[in-house]
Motif scaffolding. Structure first.
Motif: not given
Length: 61
Positions: A47-61
């Protein structure tokens, strides 16, 4: 006199196998089973890694 357990001063090598199980039940009381603890750790980590990846995708896309 104060009653004293006879196995207190016995080395662990001389204890029988049943004594080990009896003593371990004293220490493991109140703990969750190993599979529940592992599932919790793996689930929280995923869940933590999913949140980190989701946040990175949301910020940079």
């Amino acid at each position: 006199m104060i009653p004293v357990e006879s196995r207190v001063f016995t080395s662990p090598v001389r204890m029988s196998g049943r004594t080990d199980y009896a003593r371990m039940s004293d220490y493991s009381e109140g703990k969750w089973p190993v599979w529940v603890r592992l599932a919790t750790i793996i689930g929280l980590s995923a869940g933590l890694w999913g949140a980190i990846i989701w946040a990175a995708v949301a910020l940079f896309s």
